[in-house]
Structures are given as structure tokens and as C-alpha cells.
Write a protein that holds these residues in place. Structure first.
Motif, mmCIF file in Angstrom:
data_model
loop_
_atom_site.group_PDB
_atom_site.id
_atom_site.type_symbol
_atom_site.label_atom_id
_atom_site.label_comp_id
_atom_site.label_asym_id
_atom_site.label_seq_id
_atom_site.Cartn_x
_atom_site.Cartn_y
_atom_site.Cartn_z
ATOM 1 N N ARG A 58 0.827 -1.221 0.000
ATOM 2 C CA ARG A 58 0.000 0.000 0.000
ATOM 3 C C ARG A 58 0.853 1.260 0.000
ATOM 4 O O ARG A 58 0.540 2.232 -0.690
ATOM 5 N N MET A 59 1.927 1.248 0.765
ATOM 6 C CA MET A 59 2.818 2.415 0.778
ATOM 7 C C MET A 59 3.497 2.588 -0.573
ATOM 8 O O MET A 59 3.607 3.709 -1.086
ATOM 9 N N MET A 67 0.348 9.863 -4.773
ATOM 10 C CA MET A 67 -0.665 10.231 -3.784
ATOM 11 C C MET A 67 0.042 10.667 -2.495
ATOM 12 O O MET A 67 1.158 10.255 -2.227
ATOM 13 N N PRO A 68 -0.643 11.497 -1.697
ATOM 14 C CA PRO A 68 -0.017 11.927 -0.444
ATOM 15 C C PRO A 68 0.154 10.753 0.524
ATOM 16 O O PRO A 68 -0.687 9.860 0.587
ATOM 17 N N LEU A 69 1.254 10.797 1.250
ATOM 18 C CA LEU A 69 1.509 9.785 2.271
ATOM 19 C C LEU A 69 0.706 10.123 3.520
ATOM 20 O O LEU A 69 0.382 11.283 3.759
ATOM 21 N N PRO A 70 0.390 9.117 4.317
ATOM 22 C CA PRO A 70 -0.357 9.387 5.546
ATOM 23 C C PRO A 70 0.441 10.284 6.499
ATOM 24 O O PRO A 70 1.670 10.278 6.487
ATOM 25 N N PHE A 73 0.783 8.731 11.119
ATOM 26 C CA PHE A 73 0.504 7.314 10.955
ATOM 27 C C PHE A 73 1.523 6.556 11.782
ATOM 28 O O PHE A 73 2.720 6.803 11.656
ATOM 29 N N ALA A 74 1.091 5.679 12.657
ATOM 30 C CA ALA A 74 2.026 4.957 13.519
ATOM 31 C C ALA A 74 1.686 3.476 13.567
ATOM 32 O O ALA A 74 0.567 3.105 13.900
ATOM 33 N N VAL A 75 2.665 2.662 13.230
ATOM 34 C CA VAL A 75 2.479 1.217 13.301
ATOM 35 C C VAL A 75 3.312 0.582 14.415
ATOM 36 O O VAL A 75 2.986 -0.503 14.885
ATOM 37 N N ALA A 76 4.378 1.246 14.825
ATOM 38 C CA ALA A 76 5.258 0.672 15.845
ATOM 39 C C ALA A 76 4.529 0.322 17.145
ATOM 40 O O ALA A 76 4.789 -0.739 17.719
ATOM 41 N N PRO A 77 3.599 1.160 17.647
ATOM 42 C CA PRO A 77 2.921 0.792 18.901
ATOM 43 C C PRO A 77 2.200 -0.555 18.821
ATOM 44 O O PRO A 77 2.218 -1.326 19.788
ATOM 45 N N LEU A 103 8.971 9.414 10.111
ATOM 46 C CA LEU A 103 8.854 10.045 8.795
ATOM 47 C C LEU A 103 7.430 10.522 8.554
ATOM 48 O O LEU A 103 7.204 11.626 8.059
ATOM 49 N N PHE A 104 6.451 9.698 8.900
ATOM 50 C CA PHE A 104 5.054 10.065 8.703
ATOM 51 C C PHE A 104 4.612 11.178 9.640
ATOM 52 O O PHE A 104 3.684 11.915 9.346
#
Length: 109
Positions: A58-59, A67-70, A73-77, A103-104
Motif C-alpha cells: 500500500r505504501m 498520492m499523499p503519504l499518511p 501514521f504509527a504502526v510501531a505501537p 517520517l510520517f
């Protein structure tokens, strides 16, 4: 270096880690796994599979389409909780995901 380039680098690093540690899958999960309505497909997919089959594609699709990036946005937690402390790639995956999250969030990483 642009944000897009740094995100691409981080995605490549995550993919390389999954390949190196033999967590990269050759076959996609059943289509039902992608139909989950839960965040991170937590009811249908293991966390590392979600990285390979959902996050990375998806990224990359967003990057390739311009398209703009989110933002924020956090996936680490999620991965801090989803991967057991004894999981062999936990610390390395978390390190890459924390950089991606930064980065996000617009924080220099």
C-alpha cells in the motif's frame, strides 16, 4: 533526500529484514485474510505477514501514484504489543517501524 525516498528506503529495509530472517512469504494469504475489518488484519493475519502483504504494497502504491503519504501514521505501537518480547526479529522490526513512523509524523529520522 526527499520524504518519498526515505520512506522507500525504510520499506526496502523492512522487506530485507523479513527476507533475511526467513519471514518473507512466497505465497499470499487467502483472499479472506485481506477482507478483515480489524486494524492490521489482526483477526486474519500474523503481524509480520501484514507488513509484507498490506503495509509495504500500500505504501509503494501511494508512492508510485504520487498520492499523499499518511500523516501521523504509527504502526510501531501495535508491533510493540503484537510481537512477544522473545520474538527473534522484534527489536529490529520495531527499530525500522519507529523510523517509518517518525517520517510520517514529519520528524527528521
Amino acid at each position: 533526500m526527499t520524504l518519498d525516498h526515505r520512506v522507500r528506503e525504510r520499506l526496502l529495509a523492512i522487506e530485507a529484514l523479513l527476507r533475511e530472517t526467513e519471514h518473507w512469504q512466497d505465497s499470499a494469504p487467502d483472499s479472506r485474510a485481506f477482507a478483515s475489518e480489524q486494524p492490521f488484519c489482526l483477526d486474519t493475519m500474523e503481524p509480520l505477514k501484514w507488513l509484507q502483504w498490506v503495509l509495504i504494497p500500500r505504501m509503494r502504491q501511494l508512492l508510485e501514484s504520487g498520492m499523499p503519504l499518511p500523516q501521523n501514521f504509527a504502526v510501531a505501537p501495535y508491533y510493540e504489543m503484537a510481537l512477544d518480547n522473545a520474538h527473534p526479529v522484534r527489536d529490529r522490526v520495531l527499530a525500522d517501524l519507529l523510523v517509518l513512523d517518525a517520517l510520517f509524523a514529519g520528524v527528521e529520522a
